[in-house]
Scaffold this active site. Structure first.
Site, PDB file in Angstrom:
ATOM      1  N   SER A 192       1.184  -7.189  -0.520  1.00  0.00           N
ATOM      2  CA  SER A 192       1.930  -7.931   0.579  1.00  0.00           C
ATOM      3  C   SER A 192       1.247  -9.417   0.515  1.00  0.00           C
ATOM      4  O   SER A 192       2.012 -10.446   1.140  1.00  0.00           O
ATOM      5  CB  SER A 192       1.643  -7.424   1.938  1.00  0.00           C
ATOM      6  OG  SER A 192       0.419  -7.339   2.212  1.00  0.00           O
TER       7      SER A 192
ATOM      8  N   THR B 276       0.878  -1.223   0.191  1.00  0.00           N
ATOM      9  CA  THR B 276      -0.076   0.086   0.107  1.00  0.00           C
ATOM     10  C   THR B 276       0.749   1.295   0.041  1.00  0.00           C
ATOM     11  O   THR B 276       0.559   2.273  -0.533  1.00  0.00           O
ATOM     12  CB  THR B 276      -0.850  -0.090   1.282  1.00  0.00           C
ATOM     13  OG1 THR B 276      -1.916  -1.064   1.081  1.00  0.00           O
ATOM     14  CG2 THR B 276      -1.903   1.318   1.386  1.00  0.00           C
TER      15      THR B 276
ATOM     16  N   THR C 266       1.165  -4.236   4.435  1.00  0.00           N
ATOM     17  CA  THR C 266       0.987  -4.246   6.137  1.00  0.00           C
ATOM     18  C   THR C 266       0.270  -5.687   6.257  1.00  0.00           C
ATOM     19  O   THR C 266       0.733  -6.233   7.282  1.00  0.00           O
ATOM     20  CB  THR C 266       0.211  -3.234   6.819  1.00  0.00           C
ATOM     21  OG1 THR C 266      -0.976  -3.232   5.716  1.00  0.00           O
ATOM     22  CG2 THR C 266       0.890  -1.993   6.485  1.00  0.00           C
ATOM     23  N   ASP C 267      -0.162  -6.258   5.369  1.00  0.00           N
ATOM     24  CA  ASP C 267      -1.279  -7.533   5.577  1.00  0.00           C
ATOM     25  C   ASP C 267      -0.170  -8.466   5.845  1.00  0.00           C
ATOM     26  O   ASP C 267      -0.425  -9.560   6.967  1.00  0.00           O
ATOM     27  CB  ASP C 267      -1.881  -8.052   4.519  1.00  0.00           C
ATOM     28  CG  ASP C 267      -3.030  -6.941   4.312  1.00  0.00           C
ATOM     29  OD1 ASP C 267      -3.429  -6.327   5.053  1.00  0.00           O
ATOM     30  OD2 ASP C 267      -3.658  -7.342   3.185  1.00  0.00           O
TER      31      ASP C 267
END
EC number: 3.5.1.1
Length: 322
Positions: free
Chosen positions: A64, A21, A96-97
């Site tokens: 991710s 992101t 971030t995942d």
């Protein structure tokens, strides 16, 4: 509790970009295309003013959910090469995942005793109002250059907080405070050039000589009336190890026990953890499916590790022949 020391020369920091992101552009659909920007383009767009000499290397441009173990071994190699060439610290930017997974795996496989290693990302795309892309990158660079980060293993910096890889979890799908360390709290804070952090807790297991690939390890979530057939199906389809994502202090449904016993007798490595956000496993109970019964079969207890992190730990152990 001191600011980073001022010296006559700026420390060199290497940014390794993987996408996510934080490196998004708006697609024709109006939605974000994660990882579309290179690390170089991202840094140019952010216009950072950190007092370091920043070198950027783009290793991947992925969302991710598409990152692989191979990508992280490439990060390990690039980080060690950068430090050997004079970098005082390394920052990894990604989505971030899977940020907590990357931090935990790098903490086990990447050995940088004289340099900082910091991971970060963003909850909001860089073109959004109030994006956290710039602040998080800036703070990650600041921590990576700070003496307190040297030899501290992989750290995760987000929303002005420093977290240790062992306990950090993504706790919100959209809020800027996207990461916490449940039951432990943040390791420290970042306020401009000021960094205050304690030494992190880390697992004793280190696998700096692993080169990959890692074996497949599957997670089996325990739930009311969850079928024990899932365990056998995972192994029959190629899993080399299993993580039991247990209930409470590490329990599983009673009818899982016969299948666990058969698979352990066949030599399948297994670990058990708790699906709760914090707290240790415990042999407190005496009933079918309790943690005491599970570990008596040779299932390895993983205190305070999420199932995702226990999976990485077990995969490394299997790959290393432990």
């Amino acid at each position: 509790m001191t600011d980073a020391p001022q010296t006559g020369t700026q420390p060199k920091i290497t940014l390794i970009a993987l996408g996510g992101t934080i490196a998004s552009i708006r697609s024709d659909s109006g939605r974000a295309r994660a990882g579309a920007m290179t690390g170089e383009a991202l840094i140019a767009a952010l216009g950072l003013d950190t007092p370091v000499t920043l070198e950027v290397e783009t290793l991947a441009q992925k969302a991710s959910n598409a990152l692989t173990f191979e990508d992280l071994f490439a990060v390990r190699d690039a980080a060690q090469r950068a430090v050997a060439e004079g970098a005082a610290g390394v920052v990894v930017s990604q989505g971030t995942d899977t940020l907590e997974d990357s931090a935990f795996l790098l903490d086990m496989i990447c050995d940088l005793p004289g340099a900082g290693l910091v991971l970060t990302g963003a909850q909001r795309v860089p073109y959004a109002l109030g994006s956290d892309a710039g602040p998080n990158i800036r703070d990650a660079i600041t921590v990576a250059a700070h003496p307190a980060a040297r030899g501290a293993g992989a750290l995760l910096v987000f929303d002005q907080e420093v977290h240790e890889a062992l306990h950090v979890r993504k706790v919100s799908s959209h809020r800027l405070r996207g990461f916490e360390s449940p039951g432990h709290g943040a390791l420290g804070l970042v306020d401009g050039a000021f960094v205050d952090m304690r030494r992190p807790a880390r697992l004793p297991d280190r696998f700096p000589d692993l080169t990959g690939p890692l074996p497949r390890v599957d997670i089996l979530p325990a739930a009311m009336e969850a079928s024990p057939r899932l365990l056998r199906a995972a192994v029959d389809s190629g899993a080399r190890g299993l993580v039991l994502d247990g209930l409470g202090r590490g329990q599983v449904p009673p009818d899982w026990m016969p299948e666990i016993a058969v698979l352990r007798e066949a030599g399948v490595p297994m670990a058990v953890t708790s699906s709760t956000l914090s707290g240790r496993l415990g042999p407190d109970y005496d009933y079918p499916g309790c943690m005491a019964e599970i570990t008596a079969l040779g299932v390895l207890p993983c205190d305070e590790l999420s199932a995702r992190k226990a999976r990485l730990w077990l995969a490394c152990r299997i790959a290393a022949g432990v």
